[in-house]
Each structure stands twice: as C-alpha cells, then as structure tokens.
Design a protein around this motif. Structure first.
Motif, PDB file in Angstrom:
ATOM      1  N   LEU A 292       0.756   1.585  -2.375  1.00 31.50           N
ATOM      2  CA  LEU A 292       0.027   2.477  -1.476  1.00 31.50           C
ATOM      3  C   LEU A 292       0.198   3.932  -1.898  1.00 31.50           C
ATOM      4  O   LEU A 292       1.263   4.338  -2.365  1.00 31.50           O
ATOM      5  N   THR A 293      -0.865   4.700  -1.715  1.00 36.84           N
ATOM      6  CA  THR A 293      -0.785   6.142  -1.929  1.00 36.84           C
ATOM      7  C   THR A 293      -0.021   6.750  -0.747  1.00 36.84           C
ATOM      8  O   THR A 293       0.148   6.090   0.288  1.00 36.84           O
ATOM      9  N   PRO A 294       0.436   7.998  -0.862  1.00 44.25           N
ATOM     10  CA  PRO A 294       1.142   8.615   0.266  1.00 44.25           C
ATOM     11  C   PRO A 294       0.323   8.632   1.560  1.00 44.25           C
ATOM     12  O   PRO A 294       0.860   8.387   2.640  1.00 44.25           O
ATOM     13  N   LYS A 295      -0.976   8.898   1.484  1.00 42.21           N
ATOM     14  CA  LYS A 295      -1.816   8.909   2.690  1.00 42.21           C
ATOM     15  C   LYS A 295      -1.976   7.505   3.265  1.00 42.21           C
ATOM     16  O   LYS A 295      -1.967   7.316   4.474  1.00 42.21           O
ATOM     17  N   GLU A 296      -2.138   6.518   2.393  1.00 35.57           N
ATOM     18  CA  GLU A 296      -2.235   5.131   2.864  1.00 35.57           C
ATOM     19  C   GLU A 296      -0.930   4.718   3.543  1.00 35.57           C
ATOM     20  O   GLU A 296      -0.945   4.065   4.580  1.00 35.57           O
ATOM     21  N   PHE A 297       0.196   5.129   2.968  1.00 35.97           N
ATOM     22  CA  PHE A 297       1.503   4.845   3.557  1.00 35.97           C
ATOM     23  C   PHE A 297       1.593   5.474   4.945  1.00 35.97           C
ATOM     24  O   PHE A 297       1.976   4.814   5.915  1.00 35.97           O
ATOM     25  N   SER A 298       1.215   6.744   5.067  1.00 35.73           N
ATOM     26  CA  SER A 298       1.262   7.444   6.351  1.00 35.73           C
ATOM     27  C   SER A 298       0.316   6.814   7.366  1.00 35.73           C
ATOM     28  O   SER A 298       0.658   6.670   8.540  1.00 35.73           O
ATOM     29  N   LEU A 299      -0.870   6.434   6.918  1.00 33.46           N
ATOM     30  CA  LEU A 299      -1.846   5.814   7.807  1.00 33.46           C
ATOM     31  C   LEU A 299      -1.342   4.469   8.313  1.00 33.46           C
ATOM     32  O   LEU A 299      -1.423   4.171   9.510  1.00 33.46           O
ATOM     33  N   LEU A 300      -0.793   3.653   7.418  1.00 40.08           N
ATOM     34  CA  LEU A 300      -0.250   2.361   7.836  1.00 40.08           C
ATOM     35  C   LEU A 300       0.901   2.552   8.818  1.00 40.08           C
ATOM     36  O   LEU A 300       0.983   1.859   9.828  1.00 40.08           O
ATOM     37  N   TRP A 301       1.788   3.498   8.532  1.00 43.62           N
ATOM     38  CA  TRP A 301       2.916   3.738   9.427  1.00 43.62           C
ATOM     39  C   TRP A 301       2.439   4.219  10.797  1.00 43.62           C
ATOM     40  O   TRP A 301       2.946   3.796  11.827  1.00 43.62           O
ATOM     41  N   TYR A 302       1.422   5.084  10.827  1.00 45.55           N
ATOM     42  CA  TYR A 302       0.875   5.554  12.095  1.00 45.55           C
ATOM     43  C   TYR A 302       0.267   4.395  12.891  1.00 45.55           C
ATOM     44  O   TYR A 302       0.478   4.281  14.098  1.00 45.55           O
TER      45      TYR A 302
ATOM     46  N   HIS B 174     -10.098   5.280   3.757  1.00 46.68           N
ATOM     47  CA  HIS B 174      -8.686   4.925   3.644  1.00 46.68           C
ATOM     48  C   HIS B 174      -8.384   3.571   4.291  1.00 46.68           C
ATOM     49  O   HIS B 174      -7.571   2.805   3.778  1.00 46.68           O
ATOM     50  N   ILE B 175      -9.035   3.270   5.400  1.00 44.88           N
ATOM     51  CA  ILE B 175      -8.859   1.950   6.031  1.00 44.88           C
ATOM     52  C   ILE B 175      -9.356   0.867   5.079  1.00 44.88           C
ATOM     53  O   ILE B 175      -8.717  -0.174   4.914  1.00 44.88           O
ATOM     54  N   SER B 176     -10.490   1.107   4.428  1.00 44.61           N
ATOM     55  CA  SER B 176     -11.026   0.147   3.472  1.00 44.61           C
ATOM     56  C   SER B 176     -10.043  -0.086   2.321  1.00 44.61           C
ATOM     57  O   SER B 176      -9.802  -1.236   1.927  1.00 44.61           O
ATOM     58  N   HIS B 177      -9.446   0.987   1.812  1.00 51.12           N
ATOM     59  CA  HIS B 177      -8.465   0.850   0.727  1.00 51.12           C
ATOM     60  C   HIS B 177      -7.219   0.101   1.209  1.00 51.12           C
ATOM     61  O   HIS B 177      -6.673  -0.737   0.481  1.00 51.12           O
ATOM     62  N   LEU B 178      -6.784   0.394   2.435  1.00 52.25           N
ATOM     63  CA  LEU B 178      -5.633  -0.323   3.000  1.00 52.25           C
ATOM     64  C   LEU B 178      -5.939  -1.808   3.138  1.00 52.25           C
ATOM     65  O   LEU B 178      -5.102  -2.654   2.821  1.00 52.25           O
ATOM     66  N   ARG B 179      -7.118  -2.118   3.636  1.00 53.49           N
ATOM     67  CA  ARG B 179      -7.508  -3.531   3.781  1.00 53.49           C
ATOM     68  C   ARG B 179      -7.539  -4.235   2.427  1.00 53.49           C
ATOM     69  O   ARG B 179      -7.114  -5.385   2.317  1.00 53.49           O
ATOM     70  N   ASP B 180      -8.047  -3.553   1.412  1.00 53.32           N
ATOM     71  CA  ASP B 180      -8.075  -4.146   0.073  1.00 53.32           C
ATOM     72  C   ASP B 180      -6.678  -4.525  -0.390  1.00 53.32           C
ATOM     73  O   ASP B 180      -6.497  -5.519  -1.091  1.00 53.32           O
ATOM     74  N   LYS B 181      -5.690  -3.724  -0.010  1.00 45.39           N
ATOM     75  CA  LYS B 181      -4.321  -3.964  -0.458  1.00 45.39           C
ATOM     76  C   LYS B 181      -3.545  -4.901   0.474  1.00 45.39           C
ATOM     77  O   LYS B 181      -2.671  -5.632   0.008  1.00 45.39           O
ATOM     78  N   LEU B 182      -3.862  -4.886   1.760  1.00 46.22           N
ATOM     79  CA  LEU B 182      -3.120  -5.687   2.746  1.00 46.22           C
ATOM     80  C   LEU B 182      -3.662  -7.101   2.939  1.00 46.22           C
ATOM     81  O   LEU B 182      -2.893  -8.054   3.083  1.00 46.22           O
ATOM     82  N   GLU B 183      -4.956  -7.207   2.993  1.00 48.13           N
ATOM     83  CA  GLU B 183      -5.614  -8.435   3.429  1.00 48.13           C
ATOM     84  C   GLU B 183      -5.869  -9.401   2.265  1.00 48.13           C
ATOM     85  O   GLU B 183      -6.174  -8.979   1.164  1.00 48.13           O
ATOM     86  N   THR B 184      -5.768 -10.696   2.574  1.00 51.54           N
ATOM     87  CA  THR B 184      -6.155 -11.699   1.583  1.00 51.54           C
ATOM     88  C   THR B 184      -7.676 -11.715   1.450  1.00 51.54           C
ATOM     89  O   THR B 184      -8.206 -11.941   0.370  1.00 51.54           O
ATOM     90  N   ASN B 185      -8.382 -11.482   2.571  1.00 46.50           N
ATOM     91  CA  ASN B 185      -9.834 -11.376   2.558  1.00 46.50           C
ATOM     92  C   ASN B 185     -10.225 -10.104   3.308  1.00 46.50           C
ATOM     93  O   ASN B 185     -10.359 -10.120   4.537  1.00 46.50           O
ATOM     94  N   PRO B 186     -10.412  -8.989   2.593  1.00 45.27           N
ATOM     95  CA  PRO B 186     -10.724  -7.720   3.255  1.00 45.27           C
ATOM     96  C   PRO B 186     -12.017  -7.747   4.080  1.00 45.27           C
ATOM     97  O   PRO B 186     -12.180  -6.947   4.991  1.00 45.27           O
ATOM     98  N   GLN B 187     -12.935  -8.671   3.781  1.00 46.20           N
ATOM     99  CA  GLN B 187     -14.180  -8.767   4.542  1.00 46.20           C
ATOM    100  C   GLN B 187     -13.956  -9.378   5.928  1.00 46.20           C
ATOM    101  O   GLN B 187     -14.764  -9.189   6.835  1.00 46.20           O
ATOM    102  N   ASP B 188     -12.865 -10.139   6.072  1.00 40.44           N
ATOM    103  CA  ASP B 188     -12.492 -10.747   7.362  1.00 40.44           C
ATOM    104  C   ASP B 188     -11.031 -10.373   7.648  1.00 40.44           C
ATOM    105  O   ASP B 188     -10.130 -11.194   7.497  1.00 40.44           O
TER     106      ASP B 188
END
Length: 166
Positions: free
Chosen positions: A84-94, A127-141
């Motif tokens: 995660l980038t620093p902003k993605e990290f901060s967004l996830l933590w928030y 940023h939510i889209s990028h987080l989903r790409d990294k977190l989710e097994t299926n970012p579309q769902d």
C-alpha cells in the motif's frame, strides 16, 4: 519569589531569560513540538474487542487475515505484503477506525487528507478502487469496502479487530 516558582505555578512548560539566544530558542521550540506531537499521536486510539487500545501501545492490529503493522507502515493479507502507498495505508486505517460506519467522501477527505472537498471528491473513488484491487479477491464484488450509493463507503464490520503488542 523566583521565576522558576512562578512558571511552575502557571503550568508553563518552558521559559527563557533575556537576552535570548536564537539557536537555543529554536532548539527548545523543536523539542516542545516533538513532545506535543508524540502526545497527540498517542491519544489516537482504536476500538478493539474487548477493550480499547492506543495505537502507539500496539505494533499491529489484525482484522481477519489482514494485519496492519504500524512500525513498518505495511499491511499484509495472509502474510503477503499488499504494497500500500502511504495514502492507501492512511485511508484503510481511517476506515478501520470507523468500521461499520458509512463515511461520505467529504468525511474521508477531511479525515485522511485533512481538508474539505474543493470541487471533486473523485480522488476518494480512485484510492478506494486501488485499495479494493489490493485487498479483494474479486474487486468487482467487494467484501471489505462496500459502496453506499449516493453517499460514500463502509468497511465491513463482521471481522473482529484485535490489537497486538510486539
């Protein structure tokens, strides 16, 4: 009465006597700012099960397979670093701190970026889209970060949040 006695009675952290030495003044200000910033950072707390824990007291927080490591500023999913980038990290933590709460784009902008929306809040969607790409097994769902149409986003609250000390 001496100056030291008066200063402590007034709850003054520090004082200087004239003539002022510029180098000493700057050094003292830097030290005071460092102390105040550390005090404010340790006041940031998370809600955990069963008790509340301070972010600075814990090296990591786990939520299902996700582990947030505050010392390394990284997030792993099942032991795999998500990069995660620093902003993605901060967004996830928030989002983690506000699990189960629907957050508007403006709330996310204020909470993570520290400013009100001026114009478009599209940056949140990206940023939510990028987080989903990294977190989710299926970012579309998505199963972690869900969209609440017309309002914002919510992080799933069904996973227990556990703070761990290292």
């Amino acid at each position: 009465m001496t100056r030291e006695f008066l200063a402590t009675d007034l709850n003054i952290d520090a004082y200087m006597i004239e003539p002022l030495d510029y180098v000493e003044l700057v050094a003292r200000l830097k030290q005071l700012l460092w102390v105040y910033n550390r005090a404010n950072n340790s006041a940031d707390s998370i809600t955990t099960s069963p008790a509340s824990a301070h972010r600075s007291d814990h090296a990591s927080v786990k939520c299902d397979n996700l582990e947030i490591d505050f010392k390394q500023y990284r997030v792993t999913n099942g032991g795999v670093d998500l990069g995660l980038t620093p902003k993605e990290f901060s967004l996830l933590w928030y989002l983690m701190k506000h699990r189960g709460q629907v957050l508007s784009r403006d709330q996310l902008l204020e909470g993570v970026w520290g400013y009100d929306s001026i114009g478009s809040s599209r940056i949140i969607d990206i940023h939510i889209s990028h987080l989903r790409d990294k977190l989710e097994t299926n970012p579309q769902d998505p199963t972690w970060i869900k969209t609440v149409r017309g309002f914002g986003y919510i992080l799933d609250n069904s996973y227990p949040l556990i703070a761990e000390s290292m």
